[in-house]
Design an enzyme around this catalytic site. Structure first.
Site, PDB file in Angstrom:
ATOM      1  CG  ASP A 164      18.944 -27.259 -71.405  1.00 45.96           C
ATOM      2  OD1 ASP A 164      18.531 -28.438 -71.488  1.00 45.96           O
ATOM      3  OD2 ASP A 164      20.057 -26.949 -70.933  1.00 45.96           O
ATOM      4  CE  LYS A 170      21.156 -24.319 -68.613  1.00 39.28           C
ATOM      5  NZ  LYS A 170      21.110 -24.601 -70.054  1.00 39.28           N
ATOM      6  CE  LYS A 207      23.159 -27.370 -68.408  1.00 37.98           C
ATOM      7  NZ  LYS A 207      22.715 -27.529 -69.807  1.00 37.98           N
TER       8      LYS A 207
END
Lengths: 293, 488, 320
Positions: C157, C220, C256
């Site tokens: 991430d 995300k 996400k």
């Protein structure tokens, strides 16, 4: 030897030009027993042509700036002022006293000036910003209705003509006017004033002739959006209203008996020939209280 | 090349379970009388007709059929109330009565929403979130005007007209009643209102509220019936004002009927709105606007965006997004909170719509419907769109009043303005572009009473509503909505 | 004359070089976003009613999409172990529950997490690239990624350089993501836009497009350190970017939302948004994740409530 006077040929006014009626017919209204001249007896085809001219002029005139329309109207008054004598003369030919003729011409000029001033103001009067409960900016503004059939008053042939035409075109409408049947001289001379006043061709079209022959076409034509009738002929009014139904023309009927009164100086005559348009647009609310980011 | 095979699969296997709104708390009579002079009176003919739930085809209640005599009775009651009470009452007191109506609608909002959906077929989501709150808001807004009319029309001495005859359509039964009654009362008129015969119930429930609010007898009279009842109102010679919302055809009949009278008229009629999508539009929200424009209330909306114009360069992507979005629209039980598109209002209307679908196909247009499942019983129409159409198609020219969209493409601004205005109607239009100057160009050139820029089908009591050309005249809503009920 | 010419040639040269890397992005400039329209759409989603079997199914699906996360300065080996244990034993009193999708930790805890989760099928995700601010050099960021992937992180991430983005250095942002993606090797890359620092939906959309075109496997919303974190409207904007990319290329990119999603109702609304925007193919933890720490327990409570009909207390669900 005295000089032989040149007599004026009165023609109709369509699309900024002065044609004779396509029908080739004429009529001779009289003041008492004195003939006023050979006046075009306009036909339904003349009316049809005039509507085409009026429709053609609509986008340009309604799209002109309000300031510009205001100046053009003012210019009409200027031109009329310069030709006062001629109009007084014609009014007298049609039976007015000199005093009455002078009063009518002066009132006519002043009324044009009055409406010239409204061109760039009536919008502010009739508009609104509407505080809707959603996240939108919402406002309402008047827009001209379109092409208007105008039945000018039979009496008061100059100020009547002006009181009907000028508020109609002030907002950007174009019109086809049927002049006073029995007193048509000023209407045609007024067309000459218009023609030299920066009014685009087709904005004002003036026909002479009889209501009897033309009223049904003026009321039923599907490309006419509104109708301004002056007078009190109940039968004719009913007929006109019924004919206007087919394309839902806006019909305004006024009995113009108090033509000089101040009530004819009024933005509400402009309001009669506008449509209210309401526009919505979202307002992005980022960074504001209750923002939806 | 791979383009065609890329497809979003909306068959997720995770479908929303039914979530029907409860009907246990609503109160409905088996039979409704006429509301005249503050009382419930039997129709002089003794006749009643059923009102049907279009989602189940079952009868909900019987409704009285008013004839000429009943109309006369109602007008007399309205006249009496006008001369003896309502016109003499201080405007500020009048306002308070109208405020009461607004509050009572809010208190009974859920009941109104459920009945509206049962009677008319519209999804509860809309009746709950749009119709009922807007109806209350309308009364609330106009209540405040009652004692401020001199400020709305300075130096013009506004005066009420007298008795207003009002005829409302079946697509927004309660909301249209509010649009009609609220400004009429605020301006000091009394009312005889006739709701559409397929959807009378919420107007009759409104009559109950009017009773509960303690309005003086006869100020509002609500009578039910079909076209003949409406004609009797239009032709009654003691009525000063006719306000009608409905089809252009009937509007013309009314206008013709009152031609020889001094009745003031407001007509809010049909439409065939252009919804214009430019290449530079925010496409995803534009698609949402298309959906909301044509499938809101099953397309039973006079201002529905039924003619879609898409700039050629984005036609493929817009069509694709539109079809994908249509897949998530749920058609079915109007009382289900998840329903997006409810039942077609009546059997007759369904026949009309189906007929247009046939016409569209026979004219060579290509029809597409979403893959939803519709219930067996009841009147339903899947969300539909037509491509390969042109201005000359009947489905482009005529108001269908159903969830049916006709899509055309365009290349230039001039072309789309010309096509958009190429109709006898002029009620509304939508423009989608991210460019402000283009939007203002379009909004000033489109001949329509309402322009939605980057949005569609938004309504508000403060916002004037009404059309150009054959879409009618007069405005409802906002300050401009007061004028048709006043003389100066 | 000559220096000017050279200068302009030089500029041109640079310009073309930049275009080369970012061609795909420049060919499809980001559309703007209408905030009011987005909110209207979300209102329709949140007014949906999710109940009965749909609810239960949705809750289980959501649980299976959770990236159980701990990203605190105070994190310890023990804390990470406890979290991994929780991930494998969500609520053993109820058999048949799905597991969460991944456990998300800082790079220095990846090794520990890997050990704990061995054989569980639960992935280890690691934040990297100078999380959460991203204010460091590319060298440091690449090393950060290398440490995490070497330790076995299946998912990385990363955060984008918001400062550069605001400066209009879109090529820098694009190239950075592309470089990190390369460094990730087989690990899947989630690109955190930190939407709360972007300031408008238009910029969220632009950042989404850049990330997607630069090779993100997932986009995300947030680090969880900035407010606002994930919201439904912001998620819709990002889903639309994913959808447009899918339309163009047929390539799926995951989504996400992270931070601020702490209750089940909201989680279900996210799922509904995915269902109505991207359909079936995204309703799997392969393509949709929740970054959350407390959501899992709320989902568990609701699942038990759905199955027993009894409202639950937090005291009966383990906190790790």
């Amino acid at each position: 030897m005295s000089r032989l006077e040149i007599l004026k040929t009165y023609k109709i006014y369509i699309g900024g030009k002065f044609p004779r009626t396509e029908s080739g017919r004429f009529y001779t209204p009289k003041n008492g027993t004195t003939p006023l001249g050979n006046i075009c007896l306009s036909s339904r085809k003349d009316f049809r042509n005039a509507v085409v001219a009026a429709r053609g002029a609509f986008d340009g005139w309604s799209g002109a700036t309000a300031y510009n329309r205001s100046q053009v109207l003012y210019r009409i008054a200027e031109m009329l002022e310069g030709r006062k004598a001629q109009f007084m003369d014609e009014l007298m030919q049609q039976g007015s006293t000199k005093g009455a003729a002078e009063k009518e011409v002066h009132a006519s000029i002043d009324r044009i000036i009055y409406y010239a001033g409204w061109c760039d103001k009536y919008t502010q009067l009739f508009s609104a910003v509407n505080p809707v409960a959603t996240s939108h900016f919402n406002f309402t503004v008047p827009e001209p209705t379109g092409v208007v059939s105008v039945f000018a008053p039979e009496e008061n042939s100059l100020i009547g003509l002006i009181s009907t035409i000028i508020p109609v075109i002030a907002s950007g409408n174009t019109c086809v006017v049927l002049a006073s049947e029995n007193k048509p001289l000023c209407a045609i001379t007024f067309a000459e004033v218009i023609n030299s006043s920066d009014v685009p061709g087709g904005v004002i079209n003036i026909l002479t002739g009889t209501r009897k022959e033309l009223h049904s076409h003026m009321a039923s034509h599907m490309d006419v959006n509104a109708l301004f009738y002056t007078g009190n002929d109940k039968k004719e009014i009913l007929e006109i209203k019924k004919l206007a139904v087919d394309n839902l023309k806006r019909v305004v009927v006024k009995d113009f008996v108090t033509i000089y009164s101040a009530e004819h100086d009024s933005p509400y005559y402009i309001e009669d020939f506008v449509e209210m348009k309401t526009t919505w647009h979202p307002i992005e609310k980022i960074g504001a209280a209750g923002s939806g980011y | 090349m791979t383009k065609k095979t890329i497809k979003i699969n909306f068959d997720t296997g995770w479908d929303l379970a039914p979530a029907p709104e409860s009907t246990s708390h609503i109160q409905l009579n088996e039979q409704y009388e006429l509301f005249i002079g503050g009382k419930w009176v039997k129709p002089s003919s003794g006749k009643y007709f059923p009102t049907i739930n279009p989602a189940t085809e079952e009868k909900i209640a019987m409704v009285a059929e008013a004839n000429e005599k009943d109309v006369d009775k109602a007008v007399k009651a309205a006249r009496k109330a006008y001369t003896e009470v309502w016109s003499k009452m201080p405007a500020s007191e009048r306002a308070k009565y109208i405020y009461r109506i607004a509050r009572l609608i809010q208190e009974k909002a859920r009941e109104f929403a459920v009945i509206e959906s049962m009677d008319g077929g519209k999804p509860i989501r809309e009746s709950r979130d749009v119709d009922v709150p807007l109806a209350a808001a309308h009364f609330f807004y106009y209540a405040g005007w009652a004692d401020k009319l001199d400020y709305a029309f300075p130096n013009r001495k506004p005066q009420s007209l007298g008795v207003a005859g009002q005829i409302t359509p079946w697509n927004f039964p309660l909301l249209m009643a509010a649009w009609k009654i609220a400004p009429a009362l605020a301006t000091g008129n009394t009312v005889v209102l006739k709701p559409a015969e397929t959807t009378s119930l919420t107007a009759l429930k409104l009559a109950e509220i009017i009773q509960e609010a303690g309005l003086p007898d006869g100020v509002v009279n609500i009578i039910t019936g079909a076209g003949e009842t409406g004609a009797a109102i239009v032709n009654h010679n003691d009525i000063d004002k006719i306000a009608f919302t409905g089809s252009t055809g009937v509007g013309k009949i009314i206008q013709n009927a009152v031609a020889g009278t001094n009745k003031k008229v407001t007509l809010e009629l049909g439409g065939k709105a252009a919804n214009i999508i430019f290449e530079d539009a925010v496409l995803d929200q534009a698609v949402e606007g298309i959906i909301n424009g044509i499938y809101f209330n099953q397309g039973h909306v006079c201002c529905a965006g039924s003619r879609l114009f898409v700039e050629e360069s984005v036609y493929d992507i817009v069509l694709r997004k539109l079809k994908d979005r249509m897949e998530s629209l749920i058609v079915g039980n109007p009382l289900d909170k998840n329903t997006d598109i409810g039942a077609i209002n009546s059997k007759e209307q369904l026949t009309t719509i189906n007929n247009y679908l046939k016409i569209g196909k026979s004219e060579g247009a290509e029809m597409y419907q979403s893959n939803c499942v519709v219930p067996k019983k009841g009147y339903w129409c899947k969300p539909t769109l037509f491509t390969n159409v042109s201005q000359s198609n009947r489905i482009v020219q005529e108001e269908i009043f159903g969830p049916v969209l006709a899509i055309q493409t365009f290349r230039t601004v001039a072309e789309v303005i010309e096509k958009a205005n190429n109709t006898p109607f002029g009620l509304s239009a939508g423009v989608w572009t991210d460019k402000g100057s283009k939007l203002f160009n379009l909004s000033s050139q489109l001949k329509a009473g309402i322009i939605w820029g980057n949005t569609f089908n938004k309504f508000d009591p403060t916002s004037p509503f009404g059309g150009y050309k054959e879409s009618g005249f007069g405005r409802e809503g906002g300050l401009h909505g007061l004028k048709p009920y006043l003389k100066f | 004359m000559l220096p000017t010419l050279l200068f302009s040639l030089n500029l041109e040269f640079n310009f073309f070089r930049m275009i080369k890397k970012t061609t795909v992005y420049l060919n499809n400039p980001s559309p703007s976003v209408d905030q009011v329209g987005i909110i209207d759409r979300i209102d329709r989603i949140t007014s949906r009613s999710i109940k009965d079997e749909t609810k239960l199914q949705g809750l289980k699906l959501a649980l299976n999409m959770v990236d159980l996360t701990t990203l605190e300065g105070a994190d310890t080996e023990n804390k990470v172990r406890q979290l991994c244990n929780k991930a494998q034993h969500l609520h053993d009193a109820y058999p048949g529950l799905p597991t969460v999708a991944a456990v998300c930790v800082y790079p220095n805890f990846v090794k520990t997490a890997k050990q704990c989760l061995q054989g569980s099928g639960i992935n280890v995700a690691s934040v990297a690239t100078a999380f959460p601010s991203g204010q460091s050099s590319l060298e440091v960021k690449l090393l950060d990624v290398k440490i995490a992937t070497d330790a076995g992180a299946e998912e990385i991430d990363m955060v984008i350089s918001r400062g550069k983005f605001h400066e209009g250095e879109y090529n820098f942002v694009f190239d950075e993501i592309a470089t990190i993606k390369e460094a990730c090797g087989k690990s899947r890359l989630k690109v955190i836009l930190e939407t709360g620092e972007l300031g408008s939906f238009d910029k969220v959309r632009k950042a989404s497009d850049i990330a997607i075109e630069a090779g993100a496997d997932f986009i995300k919303t947030s680090t969880g350190k900035i407010s606002p974190a994930a919201t439904l409207p912001v998620t819709l904007v990002m889903l639309e970017a994913i959808k447009d990319h899918y339309y163009r290329t047929g390539i799926q990119v995951g989504m996400k939302p992270a931070g601020g999603i702490s209750n089940s109702k909201l989680a279900l609304q996210y799922l509904l948004l995915v269902k109505e925007t991207l359909g079936k193919d995204w309703l799997t933890n392969q393509w949709f994740r929740f970054g959350a720490s407390s959501l899992a327990n709320d989902l568990l409570m609701q699942i038990v409530k759905q199955q027993t009909g009894v409202y639950q207390s937090k005291d009966y669900f383990s906190k790790d």
